[in-house]
Design an enzyme around this catalytic site. Structure first.
Site, PDB file in Angstrom:
ATOM      1  N   ARG A 169     -20.411 -14.775 -17.736  1.00  0.00           N
ATOM      2  CA  ARG A 169     -19.114 -15.453 -17.646  1.00  0.00           C
ATOM      3  C   ARG A 169     -18.096 -14.598 -16.892  1.00  0.00           C
ATOM      4  NH1 ARG A 169     -22.482 -18.028 -18.615  1.00  0.00           N
ATOM      5  NH2 ARG A 169     -22.960 -19.409 -20.370  1.00  0.00           N
ATOM      6  N   SER A 219     -15.919 -23.852 -24.852  1.00  0.00           N
ATOM      7  CA  SER A 219     -16.050 -22.610 -25.633  1.00  0.00           C
ATOM      8  C   SER A 219     -14.835 -21.718 -25.415  1.00  0.00           C
ATOM      9  CB  SER A 219     -17.323 -21.850 -25.229  1.00  0.00           C
ATOM     10  OG  SER A 219     -18.466 -22.605 -25.553  1.00  0.00           O
ATOM     11  N   GLU A 309     -12.888 -16.782 -23.407  1.00  0.00           N
ATOM     12  CA  GLU A 309     -13.514 -17.315 -22.187  1.00  0.00           C
ATOM     13  C   GLU A 309     -12.528 -18.163 -21.423  1.00  0.00           C
ATOM     14  OE1 GLU A 309     -17.334 -20.159 -21.145  1.00  0.00           O
ATOM     15  OE2 GLU A 309     -17.495 -18.766 -22.812  1.00  0.00           O
TER      16      GLU A 309
END
Length: 314
Positions: A169, A219, A309
């Site tokens: 990520r 998320s 995130e």
């Protein structure tokens, strides 16, 4: 209209004092001073050069699926990237950064190209996906990126896959001010029916595990690489939880009793604890308080620092 408004009209549709809630999946956010919808890469480069030359604050968003704005809005210019030109030749796609990821997945499948089936149902744009190296255990966008064209300090440059410095990520684009303009993706060749079947499998799994029809940014926290955990922390975690090599942030949040927790009109999803939902007219501060609560409770019990995130604009 003032002179800045007139200047911005050269690059796209302009709105003043426009509520940002309209442009994000969270449906949260106060007004931007100006909002400009840009549909051509050449105009995107031009407006960036104008804004940087004149020292004006700006922010670029695509699908708005991974961002949380403040209730006060944004003092500056918000650019909505809707540059969506796409070319397919053999097993290669050249795509503008504003192309929706879900639409791109469909186009690849229709062209008999494989490698993006995992992305079905994931919101946002290809630019955002590259910036955050979007993916699931079965695939990540970095596996398909050949090169990326960016705007950097008034210049247009190209970076190869290695230059993007992809991680979990992560990419170089989270650490600098580069603006992703377009990307070259290399894909495989596949039978269309097989690819459709694979996409349906991924879509069904996503619908089973994640909340559907809710206003969220997906998320909230990154999962944790089990290799980074100390032996002391590992003693607190059942071995089977780390069997894949990754410790799910949602599992940690559930273990500290926050599943379903509410703050105002925001709620940690009862279905998946790594999702925070806007039930109806939630404030940015409601979501941020739940984020802070998750971080505090998880750290106090496990000694693990959760990392967001999503991007929070305060």
């Amino acid at each position: 209209m003032d002179s800045l408004y007139q200047e911005l009209k050269k690059y796209g549709q302009v709105k003043a004092n426009e509520p940002l809630a309209k442009y994000t999946s969270y449906k949260i956010g106060g007004p931007a001073d100006y909002l400009v919808v840009v549909e051509e890469t050449e105009k995107l480069v031009a407006i960036l050069r104008y804004l940087t030359t004149h020292g004006l604050d700006y922010l670029i968003i695509g699908g708005g699926s991974n961002i949380l704005f403040s209730d006060e809005g944004y003092r500056g210019i918000v650019i909505i990237n809707q540059c969506r030109h796409l070319e397919i030749k053999d097993n290669r796609m050249v795509v503008d950064s504003g192309c929706p990821l879900g639409w791109l997945t469909q186009q690849a499948s229709q062209a008999g190209l494989s490698g993006l089936a995992w992305a079905v149902g994931i919101p946002g744009t290809i630019g955002g996906a590259i910036r955050g190296n979007a993916g699931i255990p079965q695939g990540e966008i970095r596996e398909n990126v050949e090169q990326v064209e960016v705007y950097r300090d008034g210049e247009v440059l190209k970076l190869d896959n290695q230059g993007c410095r992809f991680g979990y990520r992560e990419s170089i684009f989270k650490k600098n001010n580069d603006v992703i303009l377009r990307a070259w993706l290399t894909l495989g060749v596949v039978d269309k029916q097989k690819d459709i079947s694979l996409m349906l499998t991924f879509l069904k799994e996503r619908q089973t595990k994640q909340p559907q029809g809710s206003q969220s940014a997906g998320s909230v926290f990154k999962n944790i690489d089990c290799r980074s955990l100390s032996s002391e922390i590992k003693e607190k975690i059942p071995p089977e939880v780390c069997h894949s090599g990754w410790l799910a942030a949602g599992w940690l949040i559930e273990q500290v009793g926050l599943k379903g927790q509410m703050c105002g009109r925001a709620q940690i999803s009862p279905k998946h604890s790594n999702f925070i939902l806007n039930l109806d007219r939630a404030k940015s501060q409601d979501v941020q308080q739940l984020i802070a609560l998750c971080r505090e409770k998880v750290y106090n019990k496990f000694g693990i620092e959760l990392e967001e995130e999503i991007k929070i604009i305060k």
